[in-house]
Design a protein around this motif. Structure first.
Motif, mmCIF file in Angstrom:
data_model
loop_
_atom_site.group_PDB
_atom_site.id
_atom_site.type_symbol
_atom_site.label_atom_id
_atom_site.label_comp_id
_atom_site.label_asym_id
_atom_site.label_seq_id
_atom_site.Cartn_x
_atom_site.Cartn_y
_atom_site.Cartn_z
ATOM 1 N N THR A 12 -9.279 52.369 77.627
ATOM 2 C CA THR A 12 -9.069 51.279 78.580
ATOM 3 C C THR A 12 -9.397 51.698 80.011
ATOM 4 O O THR A 12 -9.387 50.855 80.908
ATOM 5 N N GLY A 13 -9.656 52.970 80.226
ATOM 6 C CA GLY A 13 -9.998 53.437 81.559
ATOM 7 C C GLY A 13 -11.436 53.127 81.902
ATOM 8 O O GLY A 13 -12.283 52.935 81.024
ATOM 9 N N PRO A 14 -11.761 53.074 83.194
ATOM 10 C CA PRO A 14 -13.147 52.811 83.612
ATOM 11 C C PRO A 14 -14.047 54.006 83.315
ATOM 12 O O PRO A 14 -13.577 55.108 83.047
ATOM 13 N N LYS A 15 -15.326 53.781 83.347
ATOM 14 C CA LYS A 15 -16.271 54.871 83.151
ATOM 15 C C LYS A 15 -16.254 55.763 84.391
ATOM 16 O O LYS A 15 -16.396 55.290 85.525
ATOM 17 N N VAL A 16 -16.040 57.048 84.167
ATOM 18 C CA VAL A 16 -15.993 58.038 85.245
ATOM 19 C C VAL A 16 -16.906 59.192 84.851
ATOM 20 O O VAL A 16 -17.312 59.308 83.687
ATOM 21 N N PRO A 17 -17.267 60.077 85.798
ATOM 22 C CA PRO A 17 -18.106 61.218 85.431
ATOM 23 C C PRO A 17 -17.480 62.030 84.299
ATOM 24 O O PRO A 17 -16.311 62.411 84.366
ATOM 25 N N GLY A 18 -18.251 62.237 83.238
ATOM 26 C CA GLY A 18 -17.763 62.971 82.082
ATOM 27 C C GLY A 18 -17.412 62.095 80.898
ATOM 28 O O GLY A 18 -17.195 62.598 79.791
ATOM 29 N N THR A 19 -17.372 60.779 81.111
ATOM 30 C CA THR A 19 -16.978 59.884 80.022
ATOM 31 C C THR A 19 -17.867 60.067 78.796
ATOM 32 O O THR A 19 -17.373 60.222 77.669
ATOM 33 N N ASP A 20 -19.186 60.055 78.994
ATOM 34 C CA ASP A 20 -20.103 60.128 77.849
ATOM 35 C C ASP A 20 -20.003 61.456 77.131
ATOM 36 O O ASP A 20 -20.076 61.512 75.897
ATOM 37 N N GLU A 21 -19.821 62.545 77.881
ATOM 38 C CA GLU A 21 -19.777 63.870 77.270
ATOM 39 C C GLU A 21 -18.445 64.161 76.602
ATOM 40 O O GLU A 21 -18.394 64.847 75.572
ATOM 41 N N ILE A 22 -17.358 63.676 77.168
ATOM 42 C CA ILE A 22 -16.017 64.038 76.686
ATOM 43 C C ILE A 22 -15.478 63.017 75.700
ATOM 44 O O ILE A 22 -14.918 63.380 74.661
#
Length: 541
Positions: A12-22
């Motif tokens: 439910t959190g917004p996309k932040v740096p690292g979202t795709d990798e983690i």
């Protein structure tokens, strides 16, 4: 199995740096399995904490459990430590931001504890970004550019004579939610999120490189909580197909109830244990919380509650004896001082206190200690070198130590002063403001403050008001006095930080939260629980 679990874990959190990798499907599925298996158990253990506190409020004292007497009496030992955890003379701690991770791993300390808990504000960006940074650090790929200072930070070359610090990770406590990941329509347990994501992304690489997934476990209050964590470890290792015992965990003894169950905690984790640590600041907070209804155990000014207070000395001595009897490390407490460049005399006086503290720990038999700043590493290492050049002191069994419930619960001595009240207010408000702005580790008045020290500040003000403590000047601490002091200290803070910083910050919200905590009828369990919804981009848990 993993795919089915993933369906019930919602981001439910917004996309932040690292979202795709983690936050990959596989990683979320892994955390989902842990949530499915252990969330209800965590809820039950938190309920047991509340029941125990109700007994303390009614006048019961913490005690050594009669039902586990055989565990304390029997001869057993925990697993041998892995090679890179044999020497832990100096450990440095700090938040999981890239610059801190690089500086700490490069620092010359034996161990770096990367902290998702008390020194990190749990914004979604911080938590995901921390996982991304640790993933890169494990692979020796982490770099950071400070554009404002035109500085480029990178991990130094690692040699046999100069290795990087061994990495340990502290997930958030069992009581904390992660509102940006929902499981079964509710926030996922933050402890399982932090642990699970780090383990999933790094366990195989760590083991292949000759190390392992090592952790610090915070805020435990009973051996049943240690049992839960051991079962989490077993389940996680089975899911990932890594050998049982690959995970190692050091437990922070930072609550008074846990001090009565140290043997049992080690026993529950014995195949995964790497020892116990004296979490001194949270321990003081826990003493206040445990005895919140007892007017005979009022804690004096925070500056007077040092490691020579009888109740503090008792628990550290018992911890050393307990760990060494079981063949594992007994880690000393934090030195929070920050070296000063503006006042050489004051700096030397502060370093002298650190030397004295670390020399006491070494002479007592601790196997290592914590520092908050790289400038203290050499001081701490030299203090231990004066006592032993061995990698640890596990052979010092401290059979001379005899500590019972009376010693562990002994009332502290010292004065309660206006200066102590004002410092609590000033530190509490400034720390809360920084935390609400996304920074969980804050230098204030030449000490590194984190959530544990802020907990002492606000809990102590509550305790003094609750029991109408009389200060050294004869005034009684009541709501009117606290409100007046808060208003005056907010003006002091404004003058110290400047109008621009004050107006651009969240100081008034921090003041409101501090007053709410200090004037509440009941002592809140943790200040971070109520403040969590006020973090940037945080949904309500």
């Amino acid at each position: 199995m993993l795919g089915a679990a993933h369906k019930s874990l919602e981001v439910t959190g917004p996309k932040v740096p690292g979202t795709d990798e983690i936050l990959t499907s596989a990683a979320l599925a892994f955390v989902g399995v842990l949530c499915a298996q252990f969330t209800d158990r965590i809820d039950a253990l938190l309920a047991e904490r509340r029941e125990a506190q109700a007994r303390f409020d009614a006048g019961d004292l913490p005690r050594f459990l009669p039902e586990t007497e055989s565990v304390r009496a029997d001869s057993w030992r925990v697993a041998e430590p892995p090679a890179d955890l044999v020497r832990r003379t100096v450990e440095i701690t700090g938040p999981v931001d890239p610059k801190m991770i690089i500086n700490a791993l490069n620092s010359g300390a034996d161990v770096f504890m990367a902290d998702f808990e008390d020194s990190s504000a749990p914004t979604w960006a911080n938590m995901v970004g921390g996982q991304l940074a640790l993933r890169a650090a494990v692979r020796r790929e982490l770099e950071y550019v400070d554009e404002a200072r035109a500085k480029h930070y990178r991990l130094r070359p690692e040699t046999q004579d100069q290795p990087l610090a061994t990495l340990l990770v502290r997930p958030r406590g069992l009581h904390l939610p992660e509102a940006h990941l929902r499981f079964g329509g509710r926030p996922a347990p933050a402890a399982l999120v932090d642990f699970g994501l780090y383990l999933f992304h790094n366990a195989e690489h760590l083991l292949d490189s000759g190390s392992g997934p090592y952790f610090y476990l915070p805020k435990l209050q009973s051996h049943l909580e240690a049992r839960l964590w051991n079962e989490v470890f077993v389940a996680a290792q089975d899911l990932l197909g890594i050998p049982r015992g690959s995970i190692r965990a050091t437990v922070l003894i930072e609550t008074l109830p846990a001090a009565f169950e140290m043997d049992e905690i080690l026993f529950e984790l014995r195949e995964h244990s790497s020892g116990l640590n004296c979490g001194r600041w949270d321990y003081i907070f826990s003493y206040i919380k445990t005895f919140r209804a007892d007017p005979s155990r009022i804690v004096p000014d925070r500056s007077e509650v040092g490691m020579t207070q009888p109740f503090m000395r008792a628990y550290t001595q018992l911890l050393i004896r307990t760990c060494h009897r079981r063949g594992i490390h007994a880690m000393g407490g934090m030195a929070a001082q920050i070296p000063r460049k503006d006042d050489l005399a004051a700096n030397e006086a502060a370093l002298a206190k650190v030397r004295e503290d670390k020399l006491r720990e070494a002479r007592d038999g601790h196997d290592g200690t914590w520092v908050a700043h790289p400038g203290l590493i050499a001081v701490a290492r030299e203090a231990f070198a004066r006592v032993t050049e061995a990698p640890n002191q596990l052979d010092r069994l401290r059979e001379d130590v005899e500590v019972g419930a009376t010693q562990l619960c002994a009332p502290p001595h010292g004065q309660r002063t206006e200066a102590g009240l004002r410092l609590n207010v000033r530190v509490g408000i400034q720390y809360l403001e920084a935390w609400l702005s996304g920074n969980g580790c804050v230098p204030l008045y030449h000490l590194m403050e984190d959530a544990a020290t802020a907990e002492i500040s606000r809990a102590q003000v509550w305790q003094w008001r609750k029991h109408a403590v009389t200060l050294a000047d004869g005034r009684v601490v009541d709501a009117d006095l606290i409100e007046a002091v808060v208003a005056e200290e907010l003006d002091t803070i404004r003058a110290e930080v400047g109008e621009a910083r004050f107006d651009g910050g969240r100081f008034e919200l921090a003041r409101d939260l501090f007053l709410e905590l200090a004037l509440a009828d009941e002592l809140a369990d943790f200040l971070t629980l109520g403040a969590y919804a006020h973090l940037p981009e945080s949904p309500t848990p």
